[in-house]
Scaffold this motif. Structure first.
Motif, PDB file in Angstrom:
ATOM      1  N   ALA A 122       0.835  -1.188   0.000  1.00  0.00           N
ATOM      2  CA  ALA A 122       0.000   0.000   0.000  1.00  0.00           C
ATOM      3  C   ALA A 122       0.875   1.245   0.000  1.00  0.00           C
ATOM      4  O   ALA A 122       2.038   1.209   0.404  1.00  0.00           O
ATOM      5  CB  ALA A 122      -0.935   0.003   1.210  1.00  0.00           C
ATOM      6  N   TYR A 131      -3.729   3.768  -0.690  1.00  0.00           N
ATOM      7  CA  TYR A 131      -3.971   3.144  -1.990  1.00  0.00           C
ATOM      8  C   TYR A 131      -3.307   1.769  -1.998  1.00  0.00           C
ATOM      9  O   TYR A 131      -2.169   1.630  -1.553  1.00  0.00           O
ATOM     10  CB  TYR A 131      -3.368   3.995  -3.115  1.00  0.00           C
ATOM     11  N   GLN A 132      -4.015   0.779  -2.526  1.00  0.00           N
ATOM     12  CA  GLN A 132      -3.498  -0.587  -2.586  1.00  0.00           C
ATOM     13  C   GLN A 132      -2.771  -0.832  -3.906  1.00  0.00           C
ATOM     14  O   GLN A 132      -3.154  -0.304  -4.949  1.00  0.00           O
ATOM     15  CB  GLN A 132      -4.636  -1.599  -2.434  1.00  0.00           C
ATOM     16  N   ARG A 173      -7.486   2.866  -5.271  1.00  0.00           N
ATOM     17  CA  ARG A 173      -8.480   2.677  -4.207  1.00  0.00           C
ATOM     18  C   ARG A 173      -9.865   2.761  -4.828  1.00  0.00           C
ATOM     19  O   ARG A 173     -10.114   3.513  -5.777  1.00  0.00           O
ATOM     20  CB  ARG A 173      -8.320   3.709  -3.097  1.00  0.00           C
ATOM     21  N   ARG A 180     -12.926   4.201  -9.320  1.00  0.00           N
ATOM     22  CA  ARG A 180     -11.580   3.920  -8.824  1.00  0.00           C
ATOM     23  C   ARG A 180     -10.692   5.139  -9.068  1.00  0.00           C
ATOM     24  O   ARG A 180     -10.752   5.767 -10.116  1.00  0.00           O
ATOM     25  CB  ARG A 180     -10.987   2.690  -9.504  1.00  0.00           C
TER      26      ARG A 180
END
Length: 213
Positions: A122, A131-132, A173, A180
């Motif tokens: 992340a 945010y991944q 995210r 998104r």
């Protein structure tokens, strides 16, 4: 951002600069602002206009059959299209990115710390949510980022004006309404590797009906 890193002229490629759905150097791109305004008040994407004047164009050969076409404004907003071919006839992904933050490393320790952030599951930073990692998924604790050279053009003569080496990772995210928001974290170097900067760009995906040129 990219205009700060200088390069050289080189031998012209076999074909002229491609136009991606009419988007190319010297054109104006009109955006449907509902593409991001519909995503809600939590959005960090900072673009506040619906037109982009394209003053530079970049091309990345991913060496696996894919190409990244990039189109820049004077203030470094980046309209990006990914395609299966150099001419951009088989586009499969369109995004617009806006600069969020830019920094210069003070030494090796700064670069090592930035590299660790790029490899993490992340990414976050001042004023940003979490945010991944999108590329390669977020299952692995650490994942090596993507590296490539980008050829940058300031005119349509087909000769690269400079080249930039980039080490980057894409994060994202989810937002309400199946939306998104994207975050592109980059370490970039000029051609002789003497200038380095860290860049964060925030982006949103675009559909083919959400822009025209």
């Amino acid at each position: 951002m990219f205009s700060k890193l200088f390069g050289r002229k080189d031998t012209a490629p076999a074909s002229a600069l491609p136009a991606i759905r009419n988007v190319t150097l010297g054109r104006t791109v009109w955006l449907d602002t509902l593409a991001w305004r519909r995503l809600g008040d939590d959005l960090r994407f900072p673009l506040d206009r619906d037109t982009l004047e394209i003053t530079a164009q970049g091309l990345v050969d991913l060496k696996d059959g894919g190409f990244v076409h990039r189109f820049y404004t004077d203030d470094d907003v980046m309209f990006q299209a990914v395609s299966d071919d150099r001419e951009g006839q088989r586009v499969n992904d369109i995004t617009v990115f806006v600069p969020w933050d830019s920094a210069y490393p003070g030494g090796r320790a700064d670069r090592d710390a930035w590299g660790k952030r790029l490899r993490a599951r992340a990414f976050t930073g001042p004023g940003l949510p979490e945010y991944q990692r999108l590329w390669f998924g977020d299952e692995a604790e650490s994942q090596e980022p993507v590296t490539f050279w980008e050829d940058l053009h300031d005119d349509r003569d087909g000769i690269p004006d400079r080249r930039i080496f980039q080490t980057c990772m894409l994060f994202g995210r989810d937002l309400p309404g199946e939306g998104r928001e994207l975050l592109l974290a980059i370490e970039q170097e000029n051609e002789d590797r003497t200038e380095v900067s860290f860049e964060i760009m925030i982006g949103v995906p675009l559909g083919v009906g959400e822009f025209r040129a």
